[in-house]
Scaffold this motif. Structure first.
Motif, PDB file in Angstrom:
ATOM      1  N   TRP A  14       0.514  -1.208   0.214  1.00  0.00           N
ATOM      2  CA  TRP A  14      -0.089  -0.077   0.106  1.00  0.00           C
ATOM      3  C   TRP A  14       1.518   1.090  -0.021  1.00  0.00           C
ATOM      4  CZ3 TRP A  14      -5.679   0.107   0.230  1.00  0.00           C
ATOM      5  CH2 TRP A  14      -6.090  -0.985   0.072  1.00  0.00           C
ATOM      6  N   THR A  15       0.565   2.386  -0.550  1.00  0.00           N
ATOM      7  CA  THR A  15       0.896   3.735  -0.728  1.00  0.00           C
ATOM      8  C   THR A  15       0.377   4.704  -0.235  1.00  0.00           C
ATOM      9  OG1 THR A  15       1.994   3.467  -2.499  1.00  0.00           O
ATOM     10  CG2 THR A  15       1.536   5.486  -2.165  1.00  0.00           C
ATOM     11  N   VAL A  16       0.192   5.094   1.022  1.00  0.00           N
ATOM     12  CA  VAL A  16      -0.332   6.142   1.507  1.00  0.00           C
ATOM     13  C   VAL A  16      -0.041   7.829   1.721  1.00  0.00           C
ATOM     14  CG1 VAL A  16      -1.246   7.422   3.808  1.00  0.00           C
ATOM     15  CG2 VAL A  16      -0.999   4.893   3.660  1.00  0.00           C
ATOM     16  N   MET A  17      -0.342   8.756   0.968  1.00  0.00           N
ATOM     17  CA  MET A  17      -0.201  10.261   0.738  1.00  0.00           C
ATOM     18  C   MET A  17      -0.845  10.920   1.068  1.00  0.00           C
ATOM     19  SD  MET A  17       0.951  11.117  -3.541  1.00  0.00           S
ATOM     20  CE  MET A  17      -0.527  12.072  -3.599  1.00  0.00           C
ATOM     21  N   ILE A  18      -0.369  12.080   1.955  1.00  0.00           N
ATOM     22  CA  ILE A  18      -0.691  13.414   2.463  1.00  0.00           C
ATOM     23  C   ILE A  18      -0.259  14.505   1.864  1.00  0.00           C
ATOM     24  CG2 ILE A  18      -2.052  14.124   4.683  1.00  0.00           C
ATOM     25  CD1 ILE A  18      -1.376  11.566   5.741  1.00  0.00           C
ATOM     26  N   TYR A  19      -1.817  15.329   1.113  1.00  0.00           N
ATOM     27  CA  TYR A  19      -1.280  16.629   0.366  1.00  0.00           C
ATOM     28  C   TYR A  19      -0.976  17.689   2.051  1.00  0.00           C
ATOM     29  CZ  TYR A  19      -3.184  15.227  -4.144  1.00  0.00           C
ATOM     30  OH  TYR A  19      -3.394  14.605  -5.178  1.00  0.00           O
ATOM     31  N   LEU A  20      -0.382  18.653   1.937  1.00  0.00           N
ATOM     32  CA  LEU A  20       0.219  19.214   3.511  1.00  0.00           C
ATOM     33  C   LEU A  20      -0.062  20.843   3.425  1.00  0.00           C
ATOM     34  CD1 LEU A  20       3.912  17.937   4.582  1.00  0.00           C
ATOM     35  CD2 LEU A  20       1.238  16.952   5.007  1.00  0.00           C
TER      36      LEU A  20
ATOM     37  N   LEU B 129      -5.460  13.298   2.346  1.00  0.00           N
ATOM     38  CA  LEU B 129      -5.030  11.891   2.146  1.00  0.00           C
ATOM     39  C   LEU B 129      -5.720  10.678   0.798  1.00  0.00           C
ATOM     40  CD1 LEU B 129      -4.395   8.968   5.173  1.00  0.00           C
ATOM     41  CD2 LEU B 129      -6.147   8.301   3.368  1.00  0.00           C
ATOM     42  N   LEU B 130      -3.969   9.806   0.424  1.00  0.00           N
ATOM     43  CA  LEU B 130      -4.893   9.588  -0.891  1.00  0.00           C
ATOM     44  C   LEU B 130      -4.052   8.159   0.229  1.00  0.00           C
ATOM     45  CD1 LEU B 130      -3.829  11.177  -4.375  1.00  0.00           C
ATOM     46  CD2 LEU B 130      -5.837  11.412  -3.017  1.00  0.00           C
ATOM     47  N   CYS B 131      -4.942   6.855  -0.952  1.00  0.00           N
ATOM     48  CA  CYS B 131      -4.186   5.100  -0.409  1.00  0.00           C
ATOM     49  C   CYS B 131      -4.756   4.643  -1.788  1.00  0.00           C
ATOM     50  CB  CYS B 131      -4.940   5.166   1.217  1.00  0.00           C
ATOM     51  SG  CYS B 131      -4.690   3.587   1.776  1.00  0.00           S
ATOM     52  N   TRP B 132      -3.551   3.951  -1.856  1.00  0.00           N
ATOM     53  CA  TRP B 132      -4.127   3.004  -3.082  1.00  0.00           C
ATOM     54  C   TRP B 132      -3.281   1.523  -2.434  1.00  0.00           C
ATOM     55  CZ3 TRP B 132      -1.401   7.102  -4.222  1.00  0.00           C
ATOM     56  CH2 TRP B 132      -0.302   7.304  -4.934  1.00  0.00           C
ATOM     57  N   ASN B 133      -3.770   0.118  -3.028  1.00  0.00           N
ATOM     58  CA  ASN B 133      -3.346  -1.246  -2.920  1.00  0.00           C
ATOM     59  C   ASN B 133      -2.429  -0.866  -4.029  1.00  0.00           C
ATOM     60  OD1 ASN B 133      -2.571  -3.554  -2.918  1.00  0.00           O
ATOM     61  ND2 ASN B 133      -4.951  -4.746  -2.560  1.00  0.00           N
ATOM     62  N   ASN B 134      -1.017  -1.095  -3.956  1.00  0.00           N
ATOM     63  CA  ASN B 134      -0.242  -1.190  -5.734  1.00  0.00           C
ATOM     64  C   ASN B 134       0.026  -2.863  -5.542  1.00  0.00           C
ATOM     65  OD1 ASN B 134       1.693   1.236  -5.493  1.00  0.00           O
ATOM     66  ND2 ASN B 134       2.266   0.714  -3.292  1.00  0.00           N
ATOM     67  N   LEU B 135      -1.581  -3.247  -5.492  1.00  0.00           N
ATOM     68  CA  LEU B 135      -1.149  -5.139  -5.788  1.00  0.00           C
ATOM     69  C   LEU B 135      -2.907  -5.471  -6.797  1.00  0.00           C
ATOM     70  CD1 LEU B 135       1.754  -6.720  -3.062  1.00  0.00           C
ATOM     71  CD2 LEU B 135       2.113  -5.395  -5.721  1.00  0.00           C
ATOM     72  N   LEU B 136      -2.533  -6.724  -6.647  1.00  0.00           N
ATOM     73  CA  LEU B 136      -3.663  -7.220  -7.391  1.00  0.00           C
ATOM     74  C   LEU B 136      -3.692  -8.098  -6.314  1.00  0.00           C
ATOM     75  CD1 LEU B 136      -2.629  -7.887 -11.254  1.00  0.00           C
ATOM     76  CD2 LEU B 136      -4.447  -6.579 -10.200  1.00  0.00           C
TER      77      LEU B 136
END
Length: 208
Positions: free
Chosen positions: A135-141, A166-173
């Protein structure tokens, strides 16, 4: 997938899921407070350096931002680390150290994926101990004056920066293979400066 079944079932509370069968992508507004974002921006400015990339595909301008490795022992970082893991239902032991990024006018990160290509030359070096990124979690500041959106190419989704979002996405199938539909880019900042923090998770715990 890491995290217990109970943790996963309780994950992403209050988030909006992108209506796409191509990838799992969640958006949560106001995940961080403006004061927390300001504290992270100060930390990034104190330690930023040119961003690196495992494979720039022969393009020296592929990623032009600056990066800061954030101290996991700092109280603010530790608090946010724990909040992210709880929100996403992920085992904190699987997390990479949080990073911050700064994008000035004209800077960008061209189309890329966060997982490591299994056939790539650096796959063994980056994934031998902890496995693939999950998973990737990205947050705009902050919200720059213009530009700096995040674009996911396959579902053709553009997410605009908002302070604390916040954005959060699964990098895998589901079968564990990398999901090429996670291809995304940090679009050029046209006016102002953009700050984000990023947290990646792995298949296995990090060595102590």
């Amino acid at each position: 997938m890491n995290g217990t079944a109970m943790e996963r079932s309780a994950a992403f509370a209050g988030a909006q899921r992108l209506p796409s069968s191509k990838l799992e992508l969640f958006i949560r507004r106001d995940f961080l407070t403006p004061d927390e974002c300001a504290g992270l921006i100060d930390a990034i400015d104190a330690g930023r350096r040119p961003s690196l990339i495992a494979d720039d595909q022969g393009d020296a301008l592929f990623r032009t931002s600056e990066t800061c490795d954030l101290d996991p022992a700092a109280p603010l970082i530790a608090t946010i680390d724990a909040r992210i893991a709880a929100f996403a239902g992920l085992d904190p032991l699987h997390g990479e150290p949080m990073q911050g990024q700064r994008y000035a006018v004209g800077q960008e990160f061209k189309l890329h994926t966060d997982y490591f290509e299994p056939t790539g030359l650096d796959y063994a070096r980056f994934c031998a101990e902890t496995g693939q990124r999950t998973w990737t979690v990205m947050i705009y500041l902050n919200q720059p004056d213009a530009g700096g959106a995040t674009r996911f190419k396959v579902p053709d989704k553009i997410v605009q920066p908002e302070t604390g979002k916040l954005l959060c996405w699964n990098n895998l199938l589901p079968d564990g293979r990398p999901n090429p539909a996670t291809l995304h880019q940090g679009m050029k900042v046209r006016r102002g400066v953009k700050y984000i923090v990023t947290k990646w998770y792995r298949e296995r715990p990090r060595p102590k």
